[in-house]
Write a protein that holds these residues in place. Structure first.
Motif, PDB file in Angstrom:
ATOM      1  N   GLY A  32       0.779  -1.230   0.000  1.00 57.37           N
ATOM      2  CA  GLY A  32       0.000   0.000   0.000  1.00 57.37           C
ATOM      3  C   GLY A  32       0.809   1.278   0.000  1.00 57.37           C
ATOM      4  N   VAL A  33       2.155   1.181  -0.175  1.00 62.05           N
ATOM      5  CA  VAL A  33       3.004   2.375  -0.201  1.00 62.05           C
ATOM      6  C   VAL A  33       4.030   2.229  -1.321  1.00 62.05           C
ATOM      7  CG1 VAL A  33       4.651   3.821   1.050  1.00 62.05           C
ATOM      8  CG2 VAL A  33       2.766   2.722   2.282  1.00 62.05           C
ATOM      9  N   ALA A  34       4.058   3.208  -2.229  1.00 53.80           N
ATOM     10  CA  ALA A  34       5.078   3.238  -3.286  1.00 53.80           C
ATOM     11  C   ALA A  34       6.350   3.829  -2.692  1.00 53.80           C
ATOM     12  CB  ALA A  34       4.596   4.063  -4.463  1.00 53.80           C
ATOM     13  N   LEU A  35       7.220   2.956  -2.217  1.00 56.42           N
ATOM     14  CA  LEU A  35       8.370   3.392  -1.416  1.00 56.42           C
ATOM     15  C   LEU A  35       9.357   4.252  -2.189  1.00 56.42           C
ATOM     16  CD1 LEU A  35       8.954   0.052   0.505  1.00 56.42           C
ATOM     17  CD2 LEU A  35       8.004   2.162   1.443  1.00 56.42           C
ATOM     18  N   ASP A  36       9.478   4.046  -3.484  1.00 61.58           N
ATOM     19  CA  ASP A  36      10.473   4.805  -4.248  1.00 61.58           C
ATOM     20  C   ASP A  36       9.878   6.024  -4.928  1.00 61.58           C
ATOM     21  OD1 ASP A  36       8.929   3.388  -6.008  1.00 61.58           O
ATOM     22  OD2 ASP A  36      10.594   2.891  -7.366  1.00 61.58           O
ATOM     23  N   GLN A  37       8.655   6.397  -4.567  1.00 54.64           N
ATOM     24  CA  GLN A  37       8.001   7.562  -5.168  1.00 54.64           C
ATOM     25  C   GLN A  37       8.342   8.828  -4.387  1.00 54.64           C
ATOM     26  OE1 GLN A  37       4.162   7.790  -7.508  1.00 54.64           O
ATOM     27  NE2 GLN A  37       3.418   7.989  -5.397  1.00 54.64           N
ATOM     28  N   ARG A  40       2.870   4.804  18.333  1.00 54.51           N
ATOM     29  CA  ARG A  40       2.629   3.827  17.266  1.00 54.51           C
ATOM     30  C   ARG A  40       2.936   4.445  15.908  1.00 54.51           C
ATOM     31  NH1 ARG A  40      -3.332   1.795  18.629  1.00 54.51           N
ATOM     32  NH2 ARG A  40      -2.989   0.592  16.696  1.00 54.51           N
ATOM     33  N   PHE A  41       2.599   5.751  15.765  1.00 53.29           N
ATOM     34  CA  PHE A  41       2.969   6.444  14.527  1.00 53.29           C
ATOM     35  C   PHE A  41       4.482   6.410  14.338  1.00 53.29           C
ATOM     36  CE2 PHE A  41      -0.842   9.617  14.874  1.00 53.29           C
ATOM     37  CZ  PHE A  41      -1.724   8.554  14.700  1.00 53.29           C
ATOM     38  N   ARG A  42       5.192   6.629  15.456  1.00 57.46           N
ATOM     39  CA  ARG A  42       6.646   6.702  15.404  1.00 57.46           C
ATOM     40  C   ARG A  42       7.250   5.384  14.889  1.00 57.46           C
ATOM     41  NH1 ARG A  42      10.243   9.977  18.585  1.00 57.46           N
ATOM     42  NH2 ARG A  42      12.367   9.158  18.553  1.00 57.46           N
ATOM     43  N   GLU A  43       6.758   4.273  15.433  1.00 61.60           N
ATOM     44  CA  GLU A  43       7.269   2.974  15.002  1.00 61.60           C
ATOM     45  C   GLU A  43       7.057   2.765  13.506  1.00 61.60           C
ATOM     46  OE1 GLU A  43       5.413  -0.026  17.339  1.00 61.60           O
ATOM     47  OE2 GLU A  43       6.171   0.747  19.259  1.00 61.60           O
ATOM     48  N   LYS A  44       5.825   3.058  13.058  1.00 60.41           N
ATOM     49  CA  LYS A  44       5.510   2.845  11.647  1.00 60.41           C
ATOM     50  C   LYS A  44       6.305   3.786  10.754  1.00 60.41           C
ATOM     51  CE  LYS A  44       1.731   2.656   8.306  1.00 60.41           C
ATOM     52  NZ  LYS A  44       0.276   2.725   8.086  1.00 60.41           N
ATOM     53  N   LEU A  45       6.400   5.049  11.167  1.00 59.87           N
ATOM     54  CA  LEU A  45       7.081   6.032  10.325  1.00 59.87           C
ATOM     55  C   LEU A  45       8.575   5.746  10.234  1.00 59.87           C
ATOM     56  CD1 LEU A  45       6.720   8.554   8.630  1.00 59.87           C
ATOM     57  CD2 LEU A  45       6.976   9.937  10.696  1.00 59.87           C
ATOM     58  N   GLU A  46       9.180   5.332  11.336  1.00 61.06           N
ATOM     59  CA  GLU A  46      10.608   5.007  11.286  1.00 61.06           C
ATOM     60  C   GLU A  46      10.871   3.850  10.329  1.00 61.06           C
ATOM     61  OE1 GLU A  46      11.683   4.280  15.335  1.00 61.06           O
ATOM     62  OE2 GLU A  46      12.030   6.412  15.792  1.00 61.06           O
ATOM     63  N   ALA A  47       9.987   2.853  10.354  1.00 65.28           N
ATOM     64  CA  ALA A  47      10.140   1.722   9.429  1.00 65.28           C
ATOM     65  C   ALA A  47       9.959   2.180   7.980  1.00 65.28           C
ATOM     66  CB  ALA A  47       9.132   0.632   9.773  1.00 65.28           C
ATOM     67  N   LEU A  48       8.932   3.013   7.734  1.00 67.94           N
ATOM     68  CA  LEU A  48       8.693   3.511   6.381  1.00 67.94           C
ATOM     69  C   LEU A  48       9.868   4.345   5.872  1.00 67.94           C
ATOM     70  CD1 LEU A  48       4.927   4.573   6.408  1.00 67.94           C
ATOM     71  CD2 LEU A  48       5.987   2.910   4.876  1.00 67.94           C
ATOM     72  N   ARG A  49      10.402   5.194   6.723  1.00 69.15           N
ATOM     73  CA  ARG A  49      11.517   6.048   6.291  1.00 69.15           C
ATOM     74  C   ARG A  49      12.758   5.219   5.987  1.00 69.15           C
ATOM     75  NH1 ARG A  49      10.436  11.147  10.463  1.00 69.15           N
ATOM     76  NH2 ARG A  49       9.015  12.270   9.047  1.00 69.15           N
ATOM     77  N   ASP A  50      12.995   4.160   6.775  1.00 71.53           N
ATOM     78  CA  ASP A  50      14.125   3.272   6.484  1.00 71.53           C
ATOM     79  C   ASP A  50      13.943   2.609   5.121  1.00 71.53           C
ATOM     80  OD1 ASP A  50      15.384   3.866   8.842  1.00 71.53           O
ATOM     81  OD2 ASP A  50      14.623   2.104   9.933  1.00 71.53           O
ATOM     82  N   MET A  51      12.731   2.118   4.853  1.00 68.45           N
ATOM     83  CA  MET A  51      12.465   1.454   3.577  1.00 68.45           C
ATOM     84  C   MET A  51      12.553   2.440   2.418  1.00 68.45           C
ATOM     85  SD  MET A  51       9.491  -1.381   4.407  1.00 68.45           S
ATOM     86  CE  MET A  51       8.366  -0.294   5.273  1.00 68.45           C
ATOM     87  N   ARG A  52      12.100   3.679   2.645  1.00 69.36           N
ATOM     88  CA  ARG A  52      12.184   4.687   1.584  1.00 69.36           C
ATOM     89  C   ARG A  52      13.638   5.018   1.253  1.00 69.36           C
ATOM     90  NH1 ARG A  52       6.986   7.428   3.351  1.00 69.36           N
ATOM     91  NH2 ARG A  52       5.648   7.178   1.519  1.00 69.36           N
ATOM     92  N   ARG A  53      14.476   5.112   2.310  1.00 68.93           N
ATOM     93  CA  ARG A  53      15.886   5.393   2.062  1.00 68.93           C
ATOM     94  C   ARG A  53      16.522   4.277   1.223  1.00 68.93           C
ATOM     95  NH1 ARG A  53      15.682   8.054   7.183  1.00 68.93           N
ATOM     96  NH2 ARG A  53      15.858   6.073   8.327  1.00 68.93           N
ATOM     97  N   GLU A  54      16.176   3.028   1.527  1.00 67.27           N
ATOM     98  CA  GLU A  54      16.707   1.913   0.757  1.00 67.27           C
ATOM     99  C   GLU A  54      16.215   1.971  -0.678  1.00 67.27           C
ATOM    100  OE1 GLU A  54      15.721  -1.737   2.671  1.00 67.27           O
ATOM    101  OE2 GLU A  54      16.759  -1.242   4.544  1.00 67.27           O
TER     102      GLU A  54
END
Length: 450
Positions: free
Chosen positions: A400-405, A428-442
């Motif tokens: 549900g998230v286009a990580l490289d966009q 809970r937002f923090r946990e999810k956002l930190e994971a999303l930001r890590d995946m986006r950086r990759e």
């Protein structure tokens, strides 16, 4: 420095009948030793006390609540300085009265007599009226003493303030007021000593507390109680009649108002429900518009509780709506529930800070272009120019998230404005956002390496 004895008071052709004056006026202190309260300013060894007793008086502004002794101090300043006392009120006087008072002072000045010009409620004078005093203060024609209950920084001209020293007077403590009441009870000449009134310590303490820092108010209460007393005894029943309709010190547009709403807001922010409910009660009892309080607490819900507990926002709007539907006094309970909830709720100003940082970025970087793939393309021409090309519809992507966009302009790509806290729901937002930001950086690193 040698101590000067205050000169005697000279009366005119017709002496004012003492018996017709209110008790508070009759008991007005005749020397610094009789002044109650203000120990910081007028204590035995204070610089101000030594200067007054030495006859050295400067132009000043006295800032303090009603009944704290501003007029009394001005009268004593004139006595100790051997100056002629002249008083005008900014409520009752205009520029003609100001000019007349200054002309009188000028005529005394050439005869070698100083004039202490006391201006009550000086904050009510406009700029032109305040400016009229300036040359006379500079030349020493008058010793200017202004009295105000409002913050001089906001209400008085900087030119007038630069020529005067501001002295802050405080609300008089209950113990000091109690001493003033005892003096009035036992003074045979000016007070109520000849009446032989009987008042126990508890009753006197209640009167002093009820005066709310105002000596004049306390003496007025005592005078009324003396008139209502049964057989010379001031008891609880008498006290109930005297204090039935008393009001608090509260100015809906002045310093008291803004100090109290600031205290309410900061008590909520500090997660102190006891202080929050106290300040809410103070403002409601003082006559503050409950709708104003509902609006301010809605701001607190958005600004200080924020995403740590988004329910607070909804509760604030519901409390506001409830008050408007049911009115007072029941509607006050909705505001009380809200104040307590906001105080105990977890706090976060992360969205507040994120918006401030984003605005700063806008100011710093100017009008950056929207990335082409995020632009709307409602026409064939716009599609042909590349608008919307390469856009990924997140719902169709795995997870549900286009990580490289990329969604920020190129100059700000990778910038993090929002930093969630670890409090309440936002953790809970923090946990999810930190994971999303890590995946986006990759994903960004993979996209760059291609």
């Amino acid at each position: 420095m040698a101590r000067r004895k205050p000169p005697t008071t000279h009366t005119g052709l017709f002496a004012e009948p003492e018996g017709l004056k209110p008790l508070a006026e009759r008991m007005r202190p005749r020397s610094l030793d009789e002044v109650v309260g203000q120990t910081r300013l007028l204590g035995k060894q204070s610089p101000m006390r030594r200067a007054i007793e030495g006859g050295h008086v400067h132009s000043m502004v006295l800032w303090g609540p009603p009944g704290c002794g501003k007029t009394t101090l001005a009268l004593l300043l004139a006595k100790y300085a051997d100056a002629e006392f002249r008083a005008i009120s900014a409520v009752l006087s205009g520029l003609p009265e100001v000019r007349a008072a200054l002309a009188e002072a000028e005529s005394r000045y050439v005869q070698g007599v100083r004039t202490l010009l006391f201006v009550d409620e000086v904050h009510r004078f406009n700029k032109v009226q305040q400016d009229a005093f300036l040359p006379h203060i500079e030349r020493g024609v008058i010793v200017f003493v202004g009295a105000t209950t409002e913050n001089p920084s906001f209400e008085l001209n900087s030119a007038l303030l630069s020529r005067c020293r501001v002295h802050v007077l405080e609300a008089v403590p209950a113990e000091a007021i109690e001493a003033a009441l005892r003096r009035a009870l036992h003074d045979d000449e000016r007070g109520l000593g000849k009446l032989g009134l009987r008042v126990d310590d508890a009753t006197l303490a209640t009167l002093a507390q009820a005066a709310d820092g105002d000596v004049r108010r306390a003496l007025t209460f005592l005078e009324i109680a003396a008139e209502l007393s049964d057989g010379g005894t001031i008891d609880e029943a008498t006290l109930a009649q005297v204090l039935a309709d008393r009001t608090q010190r509260f100015d809906k547009r002045g310093e008291q108002f803004y100090d109290q709403i600031s205290a309410l807001h900061k008590s909520v922010r500090s997660s102190d429900p006891d202080a929050a409910i106290y300040w809410l009660a103070r403002m409601l009892e003082g006559g503050c518009d409950p709708v104003y309080l509902a609006r301010r607490m809605t701001i607190m819900a958005v600004e200080d509780v924020g995403l740590a507990d988004p329910r607070a926002w909804r509760m604030a709007l519901d409390a506001w709506d409830t008050f408007e539907r049911v009115g007072a006094p029941e509607g006050h309970l909705a505001l009380a529930n809200l104040a307590v909830y906001l105080a105990v709720a977890p706090k976060s100003n992360s969205a507040y800070k994120a918006l401030a940082e984003a605005k700063a970025a806008v100011a710093r970087t100017g009008t950056l272009d929207v990335p082409m793939h995020l632009r709307n393309a409602p026409t064939k021409l716009m599609k042909g120019l590349g608008y919307g090309k390469g856009y990924q519809y997140d719902h169709d992507v795995d997870g549900g998230v286009a990580l490289d966009q990329q969604c920020l302009p190129d100059a700000l790509d990778g910038t993090a404005f929002y930093t969630p806290t670890d409090r309440g729901l936002e953790s809970r937002f923090r946990e999810k956002l930190e994971a999303l930001r890590d995946m986006r950086r990759e994903a960004r690193a993979t996209r760059t390496s291609r």
